[in-house]
Design a protein around this motif. Structure first.
Motif, PDB file in Angstrom:
ATOM      1  N   GLY A 361       0.816  -1.207   0.000  1.00 54.33           N
ATOM      2  CA  GLY A 361       0.000   0.000   0.000  1.00 54.33           C
ATOM      3  C   GLY A 361       0.847   1.252   0.000  1.00 54.33           C
ATOM      4  O   GLY A 361       2.089   1.189  -0.042  1.00 54.33           O
ATOM      5  N   PRO A 362       0.206   2.444   0.034  1.00 52.43           N
ATOM      6  CA  PRO A 362       0.930   3.714   0.005  1.00 52.43           C
ATOM      7  C   PRO A 362       1.713   3.946   1.298  1.00 52.43           C
ATOM      8  O   PRO A 362       1.447   3.324   2.323  1.00 52.43           O
ATOM      9  N   ALA A 363       2.668   4.861   1.219  1.00 53.17           N
ATOM     10  CA  ALA A 363       3.452   5.204   2.407  1.00 53.17           C
ATOM     11  C   ALA A 363       2.550   5.858   3.439  1.00 53.17           C
ATOM     12  O   ALA A 363       1.830   6.813   3.138  1.00 53.17           O
ATOM     13  N   ALA A 364       2.570   5.324   4.639  1.00 51.63           N
ATOM     14  CA  ALA A 364       1.734   5.854   5.731  1.00 51.63           C
ATOM     15  C   ALA A 364       2.571   6.782   6.590  1.00 51.63           C
ATOM     16  O   ALA A 364       3.518   6.352   7.247  1.00 51.63           O
ATOM     17  N   VAL A 365       2.225   8.058   6.562  1.00 52.86           N
ATOM     18  CA  VAL A 365       2.967   9.084   7.297  1.00 52.86           C
ATOM     19  C   VAL A 365       1.982   9.951   8.065  1.00 52.86           C
ATOM     20  O   VAL A 365       0.885  10.246   7.572  1.00 52.86           O
ATOM     21  N   ILE A 366       2.363  10.346   9.279  1.00 48.86           N
ATOM     22  CA  ILE A 366       1.562  11.287  10.063  1.00 48.86           C
ATOM     23  C   ILE A 366       2.445  12.458  10.468  1.00 48.86           C
ATOM     24  O   ILE A 366       3.582  12.267  10.911  1.00 48.86           O
ATOM     25  N   ALA A 367       1.910  13.666  10.273  1.00 51.32           N
ATOM     26  CA  ALA A 367       2.580  14.883  10.746  1.00 51.32           C
ATOM     27  C   ALA A 367       1.777  15.462  11.894  1.00 51.32           C
ATOM     28  O   ALA A 367       0.538  15.462  11.853  1.00 51.32           O
ATOM     29  N   LEU A 368       2.457  15.925  12.927  1.00 51.47           N
ATOM     30  CA  LEU A 368       1.803  16.469  14.122  1.00 51.47           C
ATOM     31  C   LEU A 368       2.457  17.790  14.488  1.00 51.47           C
ATOM     32  O   LEU A 368       3.685  17.892  14.529  1.00 51.47           O
ATOM     33  N   GLU A 369       1.622  18.809  14.722  1.00 55.67           N
ATOM     34  CA  GLU A 369       2.129  20.125  15.115  1.00 55.67           C
ATOM     35  C   GLU A 369       2.120  20.242  16.633  1.00 55.67           C
ATOM     36  O   GLU A 369       1.073  20.137  17.271  1.00 55.67           O
ATOM     37  N   ILE A 375       6.760  20.970  13.766  1.00 57.61           N
ATOM     38  CA  ILE A 375       6.043  19.831  13.208  1.00 57.61           C
ATOM     39  C   ILE A 375       6.958  18.616  13.202  1.00 57.61           C
ATOM     40  O   ILE A 375       8.082  18.662  12.712  1.00 57.61           O
ATOM     41  N   VAL A 376       6.466  17.528  13.787  1.00 53.68           N
ATOM     42  CA  VAL A 376       7.188  16.262  13.797  1.00 53.68           C
ATOM     43  C   VAL A 376       6.419  15.261  12.946  1.00 53.68           C
ATOM     44  O   VAL A 376       5.210  15.407  12.738  1.00 53.68           O
ATOM     45  N   THR A 377       7.130  14.257  12.461  1.00 52.89           N
ATOM     46  CA  THR A 377       6.497  13.253  11.610  1.00 52.89           C
ATOM     47  C   THR A 377       6.821  11.850  12.111  1.00 52.89           C
ATOM     48  O   THR A 377       7.752  11.642  12.882  1.00 52.89           O
ATOM     49  N   GLY A 378       6.056  10.900  11.631  1.00 50.70           N
ATOM     50  CA  GLY A 378       6.307   9.488  11.913  1.00 50.70           C
ATOM     51  C   GLY A 378       5.763   8.681  10.756  1.00 50.70           C
ATOM     52  O   GLY A 378       4.793   9.082  10.114  1.00 50.70           O
ATOM     53  N   ARG A 379       6.404   7.559  10.449  1.00 50.79           N
ATOM     54  CA  ARG A 379       5.929   6.730   9.350  1.00 50.79           C
ATOM     55  C   ARG A 379       5.848   5.266   9.782  1.00 50.79           C
ATOM     56  O   ARG A 379       6.497   4.848  10.754  1.00 50.79           O
ATOM     57  N   THR A 380       5.039   4.523   9.060  1.00 52.71           N
ATOM     58  CA  THR A 380       4.878   3.105   9.356  1.00 52.71           C
ATOM     59  C   THR A 380       6.104   2.329   8.896  1.00 52.71           C
ATOM     60  O   THR A 380       6.583   2.495   7.769  1.00 52.71           O
ATOM     61  N   THR A 381       6.613   1.494   9.789  1.00 51.45           N
ATOM     62  CA  THR A 381       7.726   0.597   9.470  1.00 51.45           C
ATOM     63  C   THR A 381       7.318  -0.823   9.857  1.00 51.45           C
ATOM     64  O   THR A 381       6.203  -1.041  10.358  1.00 51.45           O
ATOM     65  N   SER A 382       8.219  -1.757   9.654  1.00 51.36           N
ATOM     66  CA  SER A 382       7.915  -3.137  10.040  1.00 51.36           C
ATOM     67  C   SER A 382       7.773  -3.266  11.548  1.00 51.36           C
ATOM     68  O   SER A 382       7.126  -4.197  12.046  1.00 51.36           O
ATOM     69  N   LEU A 383       8.322  -2.307  12.315  1.00 54.33           N
ATOM     70  CA  LEU A 383       8.262  -2.373  13.775  1.00 54.33           C
ATOM     71  C   LEU A 383       7.010  -1.732  14.344  1.00 54.33           C
ATOM     72  O   LEU A 383       6.336  -2.301  15.191  1.00 54.33           O
ATOM     73  N   MET A 384       6.695  -0.518  13.891  1.00 56.08           N
ATOM     74  CA  MET A 384       5.531   0.177  14.459  1.00 56.08           C
ATOM     75  C   MET A 384       4.817   1.022  13.420  1.00 56.08           C
ATOM     76  O   MET A 384       5.399   1.410  12.401  1.00 56.08           O
ATOM     77  N   GLU A 385       3.545   1.283  13.708  1.00 57.20           N
ATOM     78  CA  GLU A 385       2.719   2.079  12.810  1.00 57.20           C
ATOM     79  C   GLU A 385       3.060   3.556  12.936  1.00 57.20           C
ATOM     80  O   GLU A 385       3.611   4.001  13.949  1.00 57.20           O
ATOM     81  N   SER A 389       4.677   5.889  15.995  1.00 59.40           N
ATOM     82  CA  SER A 389       5.950   6.554  15.731  1.00 59.40           C
ATOM     83  C   SER A 389       5.862   8.055  15.960  1.00 59.40           C
ATOM     84  O   SER A 389       6.744   8.657  16.589  1.00 59.40           O
ATOM     85  N   VAL A 390       4.804   8.675  15.467  1.00 56.13           N
ATOM     86  CA  VAL A 390       4.706  10.134  15.590  1.00 56.13           C
ATOM     87  C   VAL A 390       4.505  10.558  17.044  1.00 56.13           C
ATOM     88  O   VAL A 390       5.006  11.603  17.477  1.00 56.13           O
ATOM     89  N   LEU A 392       5.734   8.974  19.715  1.00 51.57           N
ATOM     90  CA  LEU A 392       7.050   8.883  20.354  1.00 51.57           C
ATOM     91  C   LEU A 392       7.941  10.050  19.949  1.00 51.57           C
ATOM     92  O   LEU A 392       8.623  10.651  20.785  1.00 51.57           O
ATOM     93  N   ASN A 393       7.927  10.387  18.665  1.00 53.59           N
ATOM     94  CA  ASN A 393       8.758  11.506  18.200  1.00 53.59           C
ATOM     95  C   ASN A 393       8.303  12.833  18.801  1.00 53.59           C
ATOM     96  O   ASN A 393       9.111  13.707  19.101  1.00 53.59           O
ATOM     97  N   ALA A 394       6.988  12.964  18.988  1.00 46.62           N
ATOM     98  CA  ALA A 394       6.443  14.201  19.552  1.00 46.62           C
ATOM     99  C   ALA A 394       6.874  14.395  21.002  1.00 46.62           C
ATOM    100  O   ALA A 394       7.332  15.472  21.394  1.00 46.62           O
ATOM    101  N   ILE A 395       6.728  13.356  21.818  1.00 48.68           N
ATOM    102  CA  ILE A 395       7.072  13.518  23.237  1.00 48.68           C
ATOM    103  C   ILE A 395       8.592  13.594  23.431  1.00 48.68           C
ATOM    104  O   ILE A 395       9.063  14.245  24.365  1.00 48.68           O
ATOM    105  N   LYS A 396       9.343  12.963  22.546  1.00 52.97           N
ATOM    106  CA  LYS A 396      10.807  13.105  22.622  1.00 52.97           C
ATOM    107  C   LYS A 396      11.203  14.550  22.331  1.00 52.97           C
ATOM    108  O   LYS A 396      12.075  15.117  22.999  1.00 52.97           O
ATOM    109  N   SER A 397      10.532  15.159  21.355  1.00 50.36           N
ATOM    110  CA  SER A 397      10.834  16.549  21.018  1.00 50.36           C
ATOM    111  C   SER A 397      10.457  17.477  22.167  1.00 50.36           C
ATOM    112  O   SER A 397      11.217  18.381  22.523  1.00 50.36           O
TER     113      SER A 397
END
Length: 500
Positions: A361-369, A375-385, A389-390, A392-397
């Motif tokens: 399927g298409p690349a699954a990406v989420i952007a969060l402000e 703005i941080v982003t996260g994408r679906t990988t074999s490990l997590m959706e 991902s987004v 985790l990236n948001a709270i790390k930021s």
């Protein structure tokens, strides 16, 4: 910090005062509550500063004088109609609503099943309620309602439907959503109260449209966007204009049915109605709480774009027809909005373009402000959706944790993944939000870095996000639970027909 455009305290004072003024005119007032009685998230989004439980707080001020009837249309039970902001069926939302109201120490009199015709799923739901000691009343459909006034106001109309026994001077009539039969229930009660010689009245508490802000104000247009599936259209209340010489905004169904509703009330009470227009029936004092109109306007524009994405997705899922899509597109054009005017849309799709569409399927990406406007982003990988991902990236930021530092041990994540794959035999074993946040909560007990990130979750409430593909129900609900307003492109994440 989110800018405030609405003063909830001021609104609460003005609204409760106005309702009490109306109550004093009758022995008993049936007050139809439109919109969401509890958790009015639409109002919260378009009126920054609006407390989503403000209506319940209003009822708490009146609780010694008020009791509540909950209406539910039998047809909505049969077709498993879904309440969009919670992702649950209307019958389940009735149970949730009863629990919520009891939690606020408010008196729920009973549930009224409207347009009842011995439907199987409805009977099963009635049994469930009655076995939990909840009173249920059944009202049958009246042929040619509301046009056949003579039959409606007779023993063959309201007379054959059950009278709901109430004790307090204010009876709040509410429901999970529109079309549940609240008005008919109120009129049914007026008929029986009149037969008992009591002076009962009817009023309507609709939050939207706001009658005393302009017709084309974004706040009122956002209401149209929220009801494209119902076909509601805001319009000038011609009856109000003719009688008072002033503009007032109402919506098509109320304006169109006012003459016949007025006739029904007059026939029930055997006297001329005090209401000269559908607006007169209302007790809406929302405008009194607006303290910054520019902020409200911009919040309303953003809500319209969110509704655009929601309608597109609902059409893709077969939940609305093409007419609803056409209407939301017209609204977008009318107010000169584009999907890209939502700040998280372009970054999400721009990042997705960096990855090729796979066979799955298409690349699954989420952007969060973030609240910081980053703005941080996260994408679906074999490990997590992408959803997980987004987050985790948001709270790390927010916690200022370097990207290279792992919040969660890869061994823990792989163990969860193996459980899903090998023991639970799940085809999709990428980790979703709930699974990753549970792992984070456990890790926070012994890992100070994880604890620091975990504490930042609360700061995500009210943030905006956008996904390049439609989300699973679980992830949609997780975003709601975190208070994140997320939209999605109307694209399925894969070619598989079964999509959870």
């Amino acid at each position: 910090m989110r800018e405030i455009g609405f003063d909830s305290k001021k609104y609460l004072v003005e609204q409760s005062r106005y309702i009490l003024e109306r109550v004093n005119q009758y022995d008993k007032l049936y007050l139809e509550f439109g919109g969401k009685l509890v958790d009015d998230k639409h109002a919260k989004r378009v009126l920054p500063g609006f407390q989503e439980d403000i209506k319940v707080k209003l009822l708490q001020k009146l609780k010694d004088q008020a009791e509540i009837l909950i209406c539910l249309y039998a047809g909505d039970i049969e077709r498993n109609k879904i309440r969009g902001d919670y992702g649950i069926t209307y019958d389940m939302d009735v149970l949730r609503l009863i629990d919520e109201l009891r939690g606020y120490d408010l008196s729920v009199n009973s549930v009224v099943i409207t347009r009842y015709n011995n439907q199987p799923a409805t009977n099963a739901f009635i049994n469930k309620l009655e076995r939990r000691n909840i009173k249920v009343y059944k009202h049958e459909a009246i042929e040619n309602y509301p046009l056949n006034v003579e039959k409606i106001v007779s023993n063959e109309g309201f007379g054959k439907n059950e009278y709901v026994k109430t004790e307090k001077p204010i009876v709040i009539v509410t429901a999970p959503g529109a079309g549940s039969g609240k008005l008919a229930t109120c009129l049914n009660q007026l008929y029986h109260e009149s037969k008992l010689g009591k002076n009962a009245g009817y009023s309507k508490f609709e939050t939207f449209p706001v009658w005393n802000v302009p017709l084309k104000h974004p706040l009122n247009i956002a209401y149209e966007a929220a009801t494209v599936d119902l076909g509601d259209v805001n319009m000038i209340d011609s009856f109000y204009l003719d009688h008072y010489g002033e503009m007032a905004v109402n919506y098509n169904r109320d304006v169109q049915t006012f003459p016949v509703i007025k006739r029904i009330i007059e026939k029930i009470t055997d006297q001329e109605s005090v209401y000269k227009s559908p607006t007169d029936m209302g007790v809406n004092q929302v405008k009194a709480g607006i303290v910054n109109d520019e902020i409200v306007q911009e919040a309303s524009r953003q809500e319209i774009i969110r509704r655009y994405f929601q309608t597109e997705c609902d059409f893709k899922k077969g939940l609305v027809d093409e007419e609803a899509v056409n209407r939301i597109n017209l609204i977008m054009e009318e107010i000169d909005l584009k999907p890209e005017d939502r700040t998280v849309v372009t970054p999400a799709h721009a990042y997705a373009e960096k990855f090729e569409t796979s066979a799955k399927g298409p690349a699954a990406v989420i952007a969060l402000e973030l609240p910081t406007k980053k703005i941080v982003t996260g994408r679906t990988t074999s490990l997590m959706e992408a959803s997980a991902s987004v987050i985790l990236n948001a709270i790390k930021s927010l916690a200022k944790i370097d990207d290279d530092i792992h919040l969660l041990s890869p061994i823990i994540l792989e163990t969860i993944q193996n459980l899903k794959k090998n023991e639970m035999h799940m085809k999709d074993y990428s980790l979703d939000i709930r699974e990753v946040l549970l792992a984070l909560a456990i890790s926070a007990v012994t890992n100070p870095t994880a604890q620091c990130a975990y504490e930042k979750l609360v700061e995500l409430e009210g943030t905006q996000a956008h996904s390049t593909v439609m989300l699973s129900k679980n992830n949609e609900q997780s975003f709601r639970n975190l208070g994140i307003d997320i939209t999605s492109a109307a694209v399925y994440p894969s070619e598989q027909l079964y999509h959870q």
